[in-house]
Design a protein around this motif. Structure first.
Motif, PDB file in Angstrom:
ATOM      1  N   HIS A  20      -8.105 -44.545  -3.626  1.00 38.26           N
ATOM      2  CA  HIS A  20      -9.204 -44.769  -4.427  1.00 38.26           C
ATOM      3  C   HIS A  20      -9.112 -43.971  -5.781  1.00 38.26           C
ATOM      4  CE1 HIS A  20     -10.502 -47.216  -1.210  1.00 38.26           C
ATOM      5  NE2 HIS A  20     -10.738 -46.148  -0.461  1.00 38.26           N
ATOM      6  N   ASP A  21      -7.815 -43.320  -6.158  1.00 36.63           N
ATOM      7  CA  ASP A  21      -7.409 -42.462  -7.188  1.00 36.63           C
ATOM      8  C   ASP A  21      -7.918 -43.071  -8.550  1.00 36.63           C
ATOM      9  OD1 ASP A  21      -5.550 -40.194  -6.049  1.00 36.63           O
ATOM     10  OD2 ASP A  21      -5.438 -42.166  -4.952  1.00 36.63           O
ATOM     11  N   ALA A  22      -7.718 -44.335  -8.660  1.00 38.98           N
ATOM     12  CA  ALA A  22      -7.995 -45.128  -9.772  1.00 38.98           C
ATOM     13  C   ALA A  22      -9.446 -45.100  -9.880  1.00 38.98           C
ATOM     14  CB  ALA A  22      -7.720 -46.457  -9.856  1.00 38.98           C
ATOM     15  N   GLU A  23     -10.374 -45.335  -9.103  1.00 35.28           N
ATOM     16  CA  GLU A  23     -11.761 -45.470  -8.995  1.00 35.28           C
ATOM     17  C   GLU A  23     -12.400 -43.985  -9.574  1.00 35.28           C
ATOM     18  OE1 GLU A  23     -11.094 -48.309  -5.669  1.00 35.28           O
ATOM     19  OE2 GLU A  23      -9.867 -46.993  -7.143  1.00 35.28           O
ATOM     20  N   LEU A  24     -11.888 -43.089  -8.768  1.00 33.60           N
ATOM     21  CA  LEU A  24     -12.087 -41.655  -9.268  1.00 33.60           C
ATOM     22  C   LEU A  24     -11.681 -41.482 -10.766  1.00 33.60           C
ATOM     23  CD1 LEU A  24     -11.632 -38.549  -7.135  1.00 33.60           C
ATOM     24  CD2 LEU A  24     -11.220 -38.429  -9.652  1.00 33.60           C
ATOM     25  N   CYS A  25     -10.667 -41.634 -11.117  1.00 39.75           N
ATOM     26  CA  CYS A  25     -10.284 -41.520 -12.423  1.00 39.75           C
ATOM     27  C   CYS A  25     -11.311 -42.246 -13.649  1.00 39.75           C
ATOM     28  CB  CYS A  25      -9.003 -42.042 -12.840  1.00 39.75           C
ATOM     29  SG  CYS A  25      -8.422 -41.825 -14.661  1.00 39.75           S
ATOM     30  N   ARG A  26     -11.792 -43.527 -13.033  1.00 39.57           N
ATOM     31  CA  ARG A  26     -12.610 -44.037 -14.081  1.00 39.57           C
ATOM     32  C   ARG A  26     -14.173 -43.407 -14.105  1.00 39.57           C
ATOM     33  NH1 ARG A  26     -12.850 -50.126 -15.188  1.00 39.57           N
ATOM     34  NH2 ARG A  26     -14.838 -50.091 -16.564  1.00 39.57           N
ATOM     35  N   VAL A  27     -14.653 -42.930 -12.788  1.00 36.66           N
ATOM     36  CA  VAL A  27     -15.846 -42.368 -13.050  1.00 36.66           C
ATOM     37  C   VAL A  27     -15.906 -40.793 -13.738  1.00 36.66           C
ATOM     38  CG1 VAL A  27     -16.953 -43.659 -11.110  1.00 36.66           C
ATOM     39  CG2 VAL A  27     -15.822 -41.333 -10.786  1.00 36.66           C
ATOM     40  N   ALA A  28     -14.442 -40.364 -13.632  1.00 37.18           N
ATOM     41  CA  ALA A  28     -14.469 -38.807 -13.851  1.00 37.18           C
ATOM     42  C   ALA A  28     -14.052 -38.808 -15.205  1.00 37.18           C
ATOM     43  CB  ALA A  28     -13.392 -38.288 -13.306  1.00 37.18           C
ATOM     44  N   LEU A  29     -13.099 -39.678 -15.856  1.00 38.08           N
ATOM     45  CA  LEU A  29     -12.470 -39.675 -17.201  1.00 38.08           C
ATOM     46  C   LEU A  29     -12.779 -40.860 -18.052  1.00 38.08           C
ATOM     47  CD1 LEU A  29      -9.161 -38.121 -16.578  1.00 38.08           C
ATOM     48  CD2 LEU A  29     -11.347 -36.786 -17.290  1.00 38.08           C
ATOM     49  N   GLY A  30     -13.442 -42.100 -17.444  1.00 37.98           N
ATOM     50  CA  GLY A  30     -13.414 -43.284 -18.294  1.00 37.98           C
ATOM     51  C   GLY A  30     -12.313 -43.906 -18.518  1.00 37.98           C
ATOM     52  N   VAL A  31     -11.289 -43.734 -17.885  1.00 36.08           N
ATOM     53  CA  VAL A  31      -9.974 -44.299 -18.012  1.00 36.08           C
ATOM     54  C   VAL A  31     -10.036 -45.362 -16.818  1.00 36.08           C
ATOM     55  CG1 VAL A  31      -7.502 -44.311 -18.069  1.00 36.08           C
ATOM     56  CG2 VAL A  31      -8.725 -42.637 -19.293  1.00 36.08           C
ATOM     57  N   ASP A  32      -9.734 -46.648 -17.186  1.00 39.67           N
ATOM     58  CA  ASP A  32      -9.779 -47.921 -16.098  1.00 39.67           C
ATOM     59  C   ASP A  32      -8.178 -48.053 -15.651  1.00 39.67           C
ATOM     60  OD1 ASP A  32      -9.882 -49.947 -14.582  1.00 39.67           O
ATOM     61  OD2 ASP A  32     -10.612 -51.397 -15.992  1.00 39.67           O
ATOM     62  N   LEU A  33      -7.568 -47.317 -14.735  1.00 39.22           N
ATOM     63  CA  LEU A  33      -6.235 -47.432 -14.204  1.00 39.22           C
ATOM     64  C   LEU A  33      -6.218 -48.586 -13.632  1.00 39.22           C
ATOM     65  CD1 LEU A  33      -5.172 -43.912 -12.766  1.00 39.22           C
ATOM     66  CD2 LEU A  33      -3.928 -45.388 -14.508  1.00 39.22           C
ATOM     67  N   ASN A  34      -6.985 -49.333 -12.747  1.00 40.75           N
ATOM     68  CA  ASN A  34      -6.763 -50.540 -12.233  1.00 40.75           C
ATOM     69  C   ASN A  34      -6.712 -51.401 -13.411  1.00 40.75           C
ATOM     70  OD1 ASN A  34      -6.889 -50.143  -9.579  1.00 40.75           O
ATOM     71  ND2 ASN A  34      -9.198 -49.786  -9.342  1.00 40.75           N
ATOM     72  N   GLY A  35      -7.468 -51.431 -14.361  1.00 45.48           N
ATOM     73  CA  GLY A  35      -7.354 -52.517 -15.488  1.00 45.48           C
ATOM     74  C   GLY A  35      -5.822 -52.332 -16.292  1.00 45.48           C
ATOM     75  N   ALA A  36      -5.599 -50.872 -16.340  1.00 51.15           N
ATOM     76  CA  ALA A  36      -4.084 -50.752 -17.035  1.00 51.15           C
ATOM     77  C   ALA A  36      -3.019 -51.224 -16.175  1.00 51.15           C
ATOM     78  CB  ALA A  36      -3.997 -49.414 -17.304  1.00 51.15           C
ATOM     79  N   ALA A  37      -3.072 -51.269 -14.635  1.00 52.21           N
ATOM     80  CA  ALA A  37      -1.983 -51.697 -14.079  1.00 52.21           C
ATOM     81  C   ALA A  37      -2.094 -53.234 -13.634  1.00 52.21           C
ATOM     82  CB  ALA A  37      -2.406 -51.120 -12.681  1.00 52.21           C
ATOM     83  N   LEU A  38      -3.209 -54.108 -13.860  1.00 54.26           N
ATOM     84  CA  LEU A  38      -3.309 -55.475 -14.011  1.00 54.26           C
ATOM     85  C   LEU A  38      -2.774 -55.941 -15.109  1.00 54.26           C
ATOM     86  CD1 LEU A  38      -7.021 -55.705 -12.510  1.00 54.26           C
ATOM     87  CD2 LEU A  38      -4.826 -56.503 -11.620  1.00 54.26           C
ATOM     88  N   SER A  39      -2.891 -55.328 -16.370  1.00 55.48           N
ATOM     89  CA  SER A  39      -2.477 -55.634 -17.664  1.00 55.48           C
ATOM     90  C   SER A  39      -0.732 -55.416 -17.503  1.00 55.48           C
ATOM     91  CB  SER A  39      -3.031 -54.596 -18.812  1.00 55.48           C
ATOM     92  OG  SER A  39      -4.430 -54.881 -19.047  1.00 55.48           O
TER      93      SER A  39
END
Length: 414
Positions: free
Chosen positions: A289-308
């Motif tokens: 769940h590193d991507a979810e942690l990144c989103r709440v910590a830094l506002g970066v949507d890693l899941n969204g970037a990977a989907l794109s």
């Protein structure tokens, strides 16, 4: 744990390899993005299937079956988040079907073989533990004597602590070799230097050859016999700024060495008495769940970037610009008592506590938990935030204490 992504892709069809705990965040994000999601997993009870429009009971290692499905369904992209081996399958299938994909099959092959990584890192001068490749117990004993004890013996092509042993004495080598060879796909094993000290994880995303480091988290691990199993990912890291800089530099060099110019990367870095050493790298999202942690910590949507990236869309650098949103954040994994799971209680109460941003439960009643030894033995995870790292950790611990996994020893009942 997933937020609402800004983009929508109705009609685009995505094949996701895996529907287990490591894929939950991306699958939820894909559903929220209105992608048509097909997920494959060999386990009919895989928790991620609830986010899929269509599910297929197919092993994530069944390359021919995956290719047939991707071709028949005319997918727009294929992605393997969270687990290593399917990363190479996704890249090869994408190439054969002329689908967009962020990495080449060659890069994917390097990222899924610990041995080939070690060889490439050596060529590129990436700092890493001393290692030797062996094919049996006698070679391993000789290698362990040269490298020194304690050392690590592992399968070169597995993850999640499969085939991994910390060897503390010479009489433990034989069993460690057996464990590694039982798990290995290639009848070989690695004997590596054990680097004592702190472990951190660098989650990053590359675009056009530029490495964008995002979260650097401390990897707090379980005691033996669960060697190498993370119990908590804590952000921000407690490392000094200079050490964080050295860690990011090593992770960037590792990604460059294996050829990751686009897409996510997940790098485990060890900080020992002689400095940083790259433990391993994966060309995928982190499975904890590193991507979810990144989103709440830094506002970066890693899941969204990977989907794109998976469907051939550009990821602008502005989407990867981190801005701290909280003082601290963590993912704390749930460890159940051994036995057959009968019931789970307290989840709603835990979720209602201050600072809890998400809770994942991996297993349903009927699942049997054994002795806690590997990442696959974890029962769920809590995502927590706070004004500081310490506050986030305390909130996660409090929520953990609220959740109860009720298990019974089935053998004792017979």
């Amino acid at each position: 744990m997933a937020g609402d992504p800004r983009e929508r892709d109705p009609g685009k069809r995505l094949l996701v390899l895996g529907a287990g705990p490591a894929q939950l965040g991306l699958l939820a994000a894909a559903r929220a993005r209105e992608l048509y999601v097909m997920a494959v997993d060999r386990e009919p009870s895989a928790p991620g299937f609830r986010y899929a429009d269509r599910r297929a009971i197919v092993s994530t290692e069944d390359e021919s079956g995956i290719e047939r499905l991707a071709s028949a369904e005319r997918v727009d992209g294929v992605i393997a988040p969270g687990i290593d081996w399917p990363v190479a399958i996704a890249a090869r299938v994408a190439e054969r079907l002329a689908l967009p994909h962020p990495i080449s099959p060659e890069t994917a092959a390097l990222s899924t073989s610990k041995l080939r990584q070690r060889e490439r890192f050596a060529e590129a001068g990436v700092p890493q533990p001393v290692y030797e490749i062996c094919s049996g117990a006698e070679e391993a004993k000789e290698a362990a004597e040269r490298i020194g004890l304690p050392c690590v013996i592992k399968a070169p092509d597995r993850q999640g602590q499969r085939g991994l042993t910390l060897v503390r004495s010479a009489d433990e080598v034989d069993e460690a070799v057996r464990v590694a060879l039982d798990a290995s796909r290639t009848a070989t094993l690695l004997v590596e230097e054990h680097v004592p000290g702190r472990e951190v994880t660098v989650n990053a995303f590359s675009t056009g050859g530029h490495f964008h480091p995002l979260t650097v988290t401390d990897r707090l691990t379980a005691p033996l016999p669960a060697f190498g199993v993370a119990l908590t990912h804590a952000w921000p890291s407690e490392l000094e700024p200079a050490q964080i800089g050295a860690v990011i530099e090593a992770a960037s060099a590792a990604a460059t060495a294996v050829g990751i110019a686009d897409g996510p990367s997940y790098t485990q870095v060890l900080i020992g008495p002689e400095g940083v050493r790259v433990g391993e790298l994966a060309a995928r999202l982190g499975g904890g769940h590193d991507a979810e942690l990144c989103r709440v910590a830094l506002g970066v949507d890693l899941n969204g970037a990977a989907l794109s990236a998976a469907v051939g869309q550009e990821v602008p650098p502005t989407a990867l610009a981190p801005v701290a949103r909280v003082g601290g954040a963590c993912v704390r994994f749930l460890v159940p008592p051994p036995g057959e799971l009968r019931a789970i209680a307290g989840v709603e109460d835990a979720f209602g506590q201050e600072g809890i941003r998400g809770i994942r439960i991996y297993r349903r009643p009927g699942h049997r938990f054994g002795e806690f030894r590997r990442g696959a033995d974890r029962a769920g995870a809590i995502l927590a935030v706070g004004d500081s790292r310490e506050e986030a950790l305390k909130r996660a611990e409090r929520a953990d204490g609220t959740i109860r996994f009720e298990t019974v020893d089935v053998e004792a009942l017979v």
